[in-house]
Motif scaffolding. Structure first.
Motif, short mmCIF file in Angstrom:
data_model
loop_
_atom_site.label_atom_id
_atom_site.label_comp_id
_atom_site.label_asym_id
_atom_site.label_seq_id
_atom_site.Cartn_x
_atom_site.Cartn_y
_atom_site.Cartn_z
N LEU A 36 -50.52 54.02 1.71
CA LEU A 36 -51.03 54.22 2.69
C LEU A 36 -50.51 53.18 3.78
O LEU A 36 -50.54 52.07 3.65
CB LEU A 36 -52.74 54.09 2.72
N GLU A 37 -50.11 54.08 5.10
CA GLU A 37 -49.45 53.35 6.39
C GLU A 37 -50.15 51.81 6.65
O GLU A 37 -49.71 50.88 6.97
CB GLU A 37 -49.52 54.14 7.42
N GLU A 66 -44.18 44.79 7.20
CA GLU A 66 -42.92 44.33 7.09
C GLU A 66 -42.92 43.17 5.76
O GLU A 66 -42.14 43.09 4.92
CB GLU A 66 -42.50 43.49 8.23
N GLN A 67 -44.17 42.32 5.85
CA GLN A 67 -44.24 41.29 4.62
C GLN A 67 -44.56 42.21 3.35
O GLN A 67 -44.14 41.67 2.28
CB GLN A 67 -45.15 40.66 4.91
#
Ligand SMILES: O=C(O)CCC(=O)C(=O)O
Ligand SMILES: [Fe+2]
Length: 346
Positions: A301-302, A307-308
């Motif tokens: 899920l978005e 990024e991490q």
């Protein structure tokens, strides 16, 4: 051959030595039992913790009428007690995967059990095959036995209640991930969920065979009713030991499936489990497999990716995943079933 008349074990049932149950069973009460009628915040915390550590828990005060639970357990026994000729009248085949079946294999070894499967939604559309370039669908339907006469009514009533509970648990899981409670509801509008009755006859060779070999459930989650006999074991993540899930009266067992592992980007994992059999008592269980619609594309899920913490899976189609998994239902597959790690990118 029928289970009850087997004097010598059919080699198809024999587990490889490393997968056979150990004679000494670990006794522990570690697997959480959660009262989901408690204060919502508290329940969400407990569910989150249980999902992280086990991917397995039991729920009590779940809202499914206890009388209905006893009725469904009773008709399950009445159905499996029928003569084989009667059960064969609703046998599943290549065309219809729903109905009675007594020779399922898990990872190429035959399970010591017989089952009856029925769709939550009748009819249901699923992919016609597992081939990715085949976009055809097929429609599958339930078969109903004539006995016991109330079988269909009880199943339909039970399906409604257990499905409500599945949505409730899904909501609690979403909340525990910091998402809106209904974040995943849309994926189930055309759900391909099904209800299964498992019967594990007493087994003269409990040290060689398993009721169900080690596996993970594929869908979002499983809501399982079991009797008081016991035999379900979950693999503890910390050390890989097999831990029995103690039957708790009137409780349901919940276990996460592969879809939830992917959606959560591995914050939660679908736990490996198996069923051991015993030489004295038969056992019954009734899982409800809460499965998304065939067209759902599974991916992390978005909201849970950044990024991490980048997505660990590439997107894949749930219907095709389901169809590949079920290929081995009819014949022993020579290859390992499809698994979510095949879609791993990290
Ligand atoms: O019988 C049980 O307790 C579990 C069965 C199971 O894992 C399954 O049918 O997928
Ligand atoms: Fe399972």
């Amino acid at each position: 051959m029928e289970f009850s008349t087997m004097a010598e074990i059919d080699p198809a049932f024999i587990q490889a030595p490393e997968y056979r149950p150990k004679p000494k069973v670990i006794e522990t009460n570690e697997i959480p039992v959660i009262d989901i009628s408690n204060d919502l915040k508290q329940v969400v915390l407990e569910i989150g913790e249980a999902c992280k550590t086990w991917g397995f828990f039991q729920v009590i005060n779940h809202g499914v009428p206890l009388q209905l639970l006893s009725r469904i357990k009773k008709i399950a026994k009445e159905f499996f007690d029928l003569p084989m000729e009667e059960k064969k009248l609703v046998k599943r085949d290549e065309v219809n995967p729903m109905g009675y079946h007594d020779s399922e294999h898990t990872k190429n070894v035959r399970d010591w059990k017989e089952v009856f499967d029925l769709l939550a939604k009748d009819p249901t559309s699923i992919p016609a095959s597992h081939e990715l370039d085949d976009t055809r669908l097929r429609t599958i339907r339930n078969q109903w036995p004539a006995y016991p006469p109330e079988f269909r009514d009880v199943c339909e009533e039970y399906e409604g209640e257990v499905e409500k509970l599945a949505y409730k648990i899904l909501e609690l899981i979403c909340l525990s991930l910091g998402l809106p409670g209904d974040r995943l509801h849309g994926c189930f509008r055309d759900q391909i969920s099904f209800l299964r009755f498992n019967h594990y006859p007493a087994c003269p060779f409990p040290e060689l065979a398993l009721g169900v070999g080690r596996h993970k459930d594929g869908g979002a989650l499983t809501v399982l009713a079991q009797d008081e006999v016991g035999g379900l074991e979950v693999r503890r993540k910390s050390d890989g030991e097999w831990i029995p899930v103690k039957p708790a009266p009137d409780a349901f067992i919940i276990n996460l499936g592969d879809a939830t592992q992917v959606w959560s980007n591995d914050r939660y994992e679908s736990a490996e489990h198996r069923v051991v059999v015993n030489s004295e008592k038969e056992r019954f269980s009734i899982p409800f497999f809460f499965f998304p619609a065939h067209y759902v594309m599974l991916k992390p899920l978005e909201e849970l990716v950044n990024e991490q913490n980048p997505a660990r899976y590439r997107e894949f189609n749930w219907g095709k995943f389901f169809a590949s998994r079920n290929r081995s239902d009819y014949k022993k597959a020579e290859v390992e079933n499809i698994q979510i790690y095949h879609f791993r990118i990290l």
